[in-house]
Design an enzyme around this catalytic site. Structure first.
Site, PDB file in Angstrom:
ATOM      1  CG  ASP A 190     -51.293  10.543  75.210  1.00  0.00           C
ATOM      2  OD1 ASP A 190     -50.392   9.925  74.645  1.00  0.00           O
ATOM      3  OD2 ASP A 190     -51.179  11.035  76.345  1.00  0.00           O
ATOM      4  CD  GLU A 246     -71.096  16.751  66.245  1.00  0.00           C
ATOM      5  OE1 GLU A 246     -70.399  17.694  65.803  1.00  0.00           O
ATOM      6  OE2 GLU A 246     -71.356  16.611  67.461  1.00  0.00           O
TER       7      GLU A 246
HETATM    8  C1  GLC Z   1     -48.635   8.242  76.170  1.00  0.00           C
HETATM    9  C2  GLC Z   1     -47.685   8.586  75.043  1.00  0.00           C
HETATM   10  C3  GLC Z   1     -46.360   8.942  75.633  1.00  0.00           C
HETATM   11  C4  GLC Z   1     -46.534  10.143  76.526  1.00  0.00           C
HETATM   12  C5  GLC Z   1     -47.613   9.899  77.582  1.00  0.00           C
HETATM   13  C6  GLC Z   1     -48.058  11.171  78.231  1.00  0.00           C
HETATM   14  O1  GLC Z   1     -48.277   7.070  76.795  1.00  0.00           O
HETATM   15  O2  GLC Z   1     -47.620   7.547  74.119  1.00  0.00           O
HETATM   16  O3  GLC Z   1     -45.388   9.197  74.658  1.00  0.00           O
HETATM   17  O4  GLC Z   1     -45.319  10.446  77.144  1.00  0.00           O
HETATM   18  O5  GLC Z   1     -48.764   9.299  77.052  1.00  0.00           O
HETATM   19  O6  GLC Z   1     -48.819  11.932  77.336  1.00  0.00           O
END
Ligand code: GLC
Ligand code: CA
Length: 521
Positions: A190, A246
């Site tokens: 993310d 790893e």
């Molecule tokens: C990313 C995710 C989204 C989320 C954001 C915060 O863009 O895809 O769904 O709200 O990050 O984590």
């Protein structure tokens, strides 16, 4: 070539996929029950949006414990069963790691707010600098408890971790190892490119840009010079790769934004020694024109040549569904996915895309999505004009399995989000029975892809546009002695294509795959 360069990925949003216990919320057992379905379409890997413990303020993208599962989704044992059941079917499973930030409910944050950590786990300051968050407005949030501001790149309840504190890095890498040890094949990462912020917290320069986009994340009249794509984040990509090494060959798929050359750096510099894969988001806002796809492929082949591999993605849990951009035209959707599954790259498909699920229309005010709540003060038409929706609920509605109550998603009286009304005709059951359906088409193309290495591992050569009739796209895929030509007619007129003195008829809005023995599709 590592396996994750020739795989195909199916994205599951757990909350909306299948509800096994009738509480209106999708869950891990629900995913397990539907693994055979995903395998039957031909996908080789699944990626699950987060189901870790979380107060669900951003539906799992706000984690309060990385080593436990949110009770509405199941238990640690369910997660293990999901990993094992996926493997038993010869498939791979990708978890979603939110490393940049936690929930405000995470014990680390609570301790930091009470000033109980030796060194800060988060980024604190007495006075905000001028940094804007990725969702607009200042990203600095006041903690009345600590009487200081903390930095949050995304939303106020998602405080960014301070990776300059070695303890933080170690603790998070331990969370990563926790799952690798349990057999997870790797992670989708993310907002990976905001992990590090400028160490001196220098003010960002002014920019005329109001709205961020896929190629250029600057916006809100600010150049995000000191808040995204810092060199330390790219170095961290390599460190994370070493942790994965790893455990053998594990996938790391970065959610990063910026122009192609910048995001490539996260994949690796000269060698493919960084994350190895990053989403190529620029095509989320594709234009249904041969020229557009020709230029897209040309650019991507230039910036992601072998040993790099691009990731072709047209929909996800944050953005408008691809078929909506095609005005719900199934024929066009077939062509879009023929392209996605035969071009050189890893295809990543969002649940429901294979049956042509479209966006529901859910008024902002009713939006459960925190982005909808943040944006509800603006009029809807602005977003419609921009071809986007700020209410992500609209593209997260329950999976449409059949035409029974709740589209067969759940036996609950009420599902967490309403089922889209079109489920009577758009559902898995109906499409499995209809030989001409989008679902059967995608399954057929995946079969061709999975049984010919030219598509998964081969080189790509575009047929120059000037050698093709207007609005026709063409490319060749080659691997060893095997060679295929793909022709896509994006126009509403039938076209005759002449290649090597042979003429092939390509009907309006359709595509063909040619092998040396003739037409195979
Ligand atoms: C990313 C995710 C989204 C989320 C954001 C915060 O863009 O895809 O769904 O709200 O990050 O984590
Ligand atoms: Ca459930």
């Amino acid at each position: 070539m590592p396996w994750y360069h020739h795989t195909s990925i199916y994205q599951i949003y757990p909350r909306s996929f299948y509800d096994s216990n009738g509480d209106g919320i999708g869950d891990i057992q629900g995913i397990i029950q539907k693994l055979d379905y995903i395998k039957s379409i031909g996908y080789e890997s699944i990626w699950c949006s987060p189901f870790f413990k979380s107060p669900q303020q951003d539906f799992g993208y706000d984690v309060s414990d990385y080593c436990d599962i949110a009770p509405e989704y199941g238990t640690l044992a369910d997660a293990q069963q999901l990993i094992d059941e996926t493997h038993r079917r010869g498939m791979k499973i990708v978890f979603d790691m939110v490393m940049n930030h936690t929930s405000v409910e995470h014990p680390w944050f609570k301790k930091d707010a009470a000033k109980q950590n030796d060194a800060d786990y988060y980024i604190w300051r007495d006075k905000p600098n001028n940094w804007k968050s990725m969702t607009g407005g200042s990203g600095w949030q006041y903690s009345p408890e600590r009487k200081q501001y903390y930095w949050a790149s995304f939303l106020p309840f998602q405080p960014d971790l301070n990776y300059r504190n070695p303890e933080v890095k170690k603790a998070m890498l331990d969370n990563v190892r926790f799952w690798l040890r349990r057999g997870v094949d790797g992670f989708r990462l993310d907002i990976f490119n905001v992990i590090y912020k400028d160490s001196l917290l220098r003010d960002n320069p002014f920019s005329w840009k109001a709205i961020p986009d896929e190629k250029n994340p600057n916006g809100f009249f600010q150049q995000f010079k000191y808040t995204i794509n810092q060199p330390e984040s790219m170095a961290f990509a390599k460190e994370l790769r070493n942790v994965c090494n790893e455990f053998g060959d594990r996938i790391l798929l970065g959610e990063v934004s910026g122009n192609r050359k910048i995001i490539r750096k996260f994949s690796g510099e000269e060698k493919n020694d960084g994350l190895g894969l990053v989403f190529n988001f620029e095509m989320l806002r594709f234009k249904f024109k041969a020229k557009y796809f020709d230029e897209l492929v040309r650019n991507i082949e230039t910036d992601f040549p072998e040993p790099f591999m691009p990731v072709y993605v047209f929909s996800n849990h944050d953005r408008r569904r691809s078929i909506k951009r095609l005005k719900d035209d199934t024929q066009k959707a077939k062509l879009l996915h023929l392209f996605q599954l035969t071009v050189r790259g890893v295809p990543c498909m969002y649940y429901g895309e294979e049956i042509g699920m479209t966006d529901a229309r859910i008024p902002f005010k009713k939006g459960l999505d925190p982005i909808a709540q943040k944006m509800k003060k603006y009029p809807r038409f602005i977003f419609d004009l921009a071809g986007e929706t700020p209410n992500r609920d609209e593209l997260r509605t329950p999976m449409q399995w059949n035409d029974s109550a709740n589209a067969g998603f759940s036996s609950a009286g009420k599902t967490w989000l309403p089922v889209n009304k079109d489920f009577i005709s758009v559902n898995v059951d109906a499409e499995q029975k209809n030989t001409g359906s989008l679902l059967n088409y995608i399954q057929h193309i995946l079969k061709i892809r999975n049984s010919n290495e030219a598509f998964t591992k081969g080189s790509l050569e575009l047929i120059p546009q000037k050698e093709l009739p207007g609005n026709v796209l063409g490319y060749k895929r080659k691997y060893g002695p095997s060679e295929f030509t793909v022709l896509l007619n994006l126009s509403t007129k039938d076209k005759a294509v002449t290649l090597n003195a042979k003429t092939i008829q390509v009907p309006a809005i359709s595509g063909v795959i040619l092998s040396s023995n003739g037409k195979i599709q």
